[in-house]
Design a protein around this motif. Structure first.
Motif, short mmCIF file in Angstrom:
data_model
loop_
_atom_site.label_atom_id
_atom_site.label_comp_id
_atom_site.label_asym_id
_atom_site.label_seq_id
_atom_site.Cartn_x
_atom_site.Cartn_y
_atom_site.Cartn_z
N PHE A 73 7.81 2.03 8.06
CA PHE A 73 7.20 1.59 6.81
C PHE A 73 6.83 0.11 6.91
O PHE A 73 7.62 -0.71 7.39
CB PHE A 73 8.14 1.81 5.63
N ILE A 74 5.64 -0.22 6.46
CA ILE A 74 5.17 -1.60 6.44
C ILE A 74 5.18 -2.06 4.99
O ILE A 74 4.52 -1.45 4.14
CB ILE A 74 3.75 -1.73 7.03
N ARG A 75 5.89 -3.12 4.71
CA ARG A 75 6.04 -3.59 3.33
C ARG A 75 5.44 -4.98 3.14
O ARG A 75 5.39 -5.78 4.07
CB ARG A 75 7.53 -3.61 2.94
N SER A 76 5.00 -5.20 1.92
CA SER A 76 4.51 -6.53 1.56
C SER A 76 5.69 -7.50 1.57
O SER A 76 6.75 -7.21 1.00
CB SER A 76 3.88 -6.50 0.17
N PHE A 77 5.52 -8.66 2.21
CA PHE A 77 6.61 -9.62 2.24
C PHE A 77 6.61 -10.51 1.00
O PHE A 77 7.26 -11.55 0.96
CB PHE A 77 6.54 -10.47 3.51
N LEU A 78 5.86 -10.08 -0.01
CA LEU A 78 5.88 -10.76 -1.30
C LEU A 78 6.63 -9.93 -2.33
O LEU A 78 7.49 -10.43 -3.04
CB LEU A 78 4.45 -11.03 -1.77
N THR A 79 6.32 -8.64 -2.39
CA THR A 79 6.96 -7.75 -3.36
C THR A 79 7.86 -6.71 -2.68
O THR A 79 8.65 -6.05 -3.36
CB THR A 79 5.90 -7.00 -4.16
N PHE A 80 7.71 -6.52 -1.38
CA PHE A 80 8.41 -5.50 -0.60
C PHE A 80 8.03 -4.08 -1.02
O PHE A 80 8.75 -3.13 -0.75
CB PHE A 80 9.93 -5.70 -0.63
N ASP A 81 6.89 -3.95 -1.69
CA ASP A 81 6.33 -2.63 -1.96
C ASP A 81 5.75 -2.06 -0.66
O ASP A 81 5.30 -2.81 0.22
CB ASP A 81 5.22 -2.71 -3.01
N LEU A 82 5.73 -0.74 -0.57
CA LEU A 82 5.21 -0.07 0.62
C LEU A 82 3.69 -0.19 0.67
O LEU A 82 3.00 0.07 -0.32
CB LEU A 82 5.62 1.41 0.60
N LEU A 83 3.18 -0.60 1.81
CA LEU A 83 1.73 -0.76 1.99
C LEU A 83 1.17 0.46 2.73
O LEU A 83 1.83 1.03 3.59
CB LEU A 83 1.43 -2.02 2.79
N PRO A 84 -0.08 0.85 2.42
CA PRO A 84 -0.67 2.05 3.04
C PRO A 84 -1.17 1.79 4.46
O PRO A 84 -2.36 1.91 4.75
CB PRO A 84 -1.82 2.38 2.08
N LEU A 85 -0.27 1.42 5.35
CA LEU A 85 -0.63 1.08 6.73
C LEU A 85 0.08 2.02 7.70
O LEU A 85 1.27 2.32 7.54
CB LEU A 85 -0.23 -0.36 7.04
N VAL A 86 -0.67 2.46 8.71
CA VAL A 86 -0.11 3.27 9.79
C VAL A 86 -0.54 2.63 11.10
O VAL A 86 -1.74 2.44 11.35
CB VAL A 86 -0.60 4.73 9.72
N GLU A 87 0.42 2.29 11.95
CA GLU A 87 0.09 1.63 13.21
C GLU A 87 -0.47 2.63 14.22
O GLU A 87 -0.04 3.78 14.28
CB GLU A 87 1.33 0.95 13.80
N PHE A 88 -1.44 2.17 14.99
CA PHE A 88 -1.94 2.98 16.11
C PHE A 88 -2.06 2.10 17.35
O PHE A 88 -2.23 0.88 17.25
CB PHE A 88 -3.28 3.65 15.77
#
Length: 235
Positions: A73-88
């Motif tokens: 899971f990739i989270r915003s380092f401001l709010t720590f909400d989950l961001l819609p990012l998937v690594e490739f």
């Protein structure tokens, strides 16, 4: 917030620690009170994996990653909400510079269409057809979707997949140190713009800009914000 299952776990762990006397009574009281609540967390609080769509628990023995496909899971380092990012990953032989050059070529350059495609002009519509039905199915499919369904396996993009991806849905992670390699992430939900700061952390675009305007400093690093009009550039 309704995260009763998570709260129970937190109080249980707190009771195993040596706490200040002023805290111990309050922790003991709330650990009893939470037992009257449902042994569940509210569904809207549970993180949903943007790779496979699995609803995950708030606390997992797998760490901050999907329990089904292993996607981190990739989270915003401001709010720590989950961001819609998937690594490739990039296929062997493709450099980050080449990848940045060819991403989105088919979307922006009509001459880069797949071989076998032909354009037919009708009176009422302009239609793109393909000679091979198999090619037609392949052209309409998401270029990376078949890989995201395979759990615990990195998603690898070849040149063809990179050309089909839109530039707006690819977010490169540029390392804060030259010894680290560039990484690539796909923005699954393009309605939620994401940026990578010079600190190496991701932020939701609107929240990032609001934080800068309110404090005059960049999130995480707390460095002074750049001059007016420069928020559009890399930070």
């Amino acid at each position: 917030m309704g995260a009763f299952k998570l709260a129970r776990t937190a109080y249980q762990r707190l009771q195993t620690l040596r706490l200040p006397s002023a805290w111990k009574e309050e922790v003991d009281l709330h650990s009893v009170l939470v037992r009257s609540k449902p042994f569940l967390d509210k569904e809207e609080l549970l993180p949903v994996c943007y790779r496979c769509g699995t609803t995950n628990p708030l606390l997992s023995s797998h760490g901050d990653r999907c329990v089904t496909c292993g996607n981190a899971f990739i989270r915003s380092f401001l709010t720590f909400d989950l961001l819609p990012l998937v690594e490739f990953m990039l296929e062997d032989g493709i450099s980050p510079d080449e990848a940045m050059e060819i991403i989105g070529e088919e979307a922006t350059n009509p001459s880069a269409r797949p071989s076998g495609a032909r354009e037919r002009i009708d009176e009422d519509a302009q239609v793109l057809t393909l000679d091979d039905p198999a090619d037609a199915d392949d052209a309409l499919d998401d270029p990376l979707s078949s890989q995201t369904a395979v759990p615990n396996v990195p998603v690898v993009a070849n040149r063809r997949a990179l050309r089909r991806l839109s530039r707006s849905e690819v977010v490169p992670w540029r390392p804060p140190h030259a010894a680290l390699a560039v990484r690539f992430f796909r923005l699954v939900d393009t309605s939620m713009p994401v940026r990578c700061g010079a600190c190496g952390h991701f932020f939701e675009e609107d929240e990032f800009e609001m934080a800068v305007l309110e404090s005059g400093r960049l999130p995480f690093t707390r460095e002074p914000a750049p001059g007016e009009g420069s928020l559009e550039g890399p930070l």
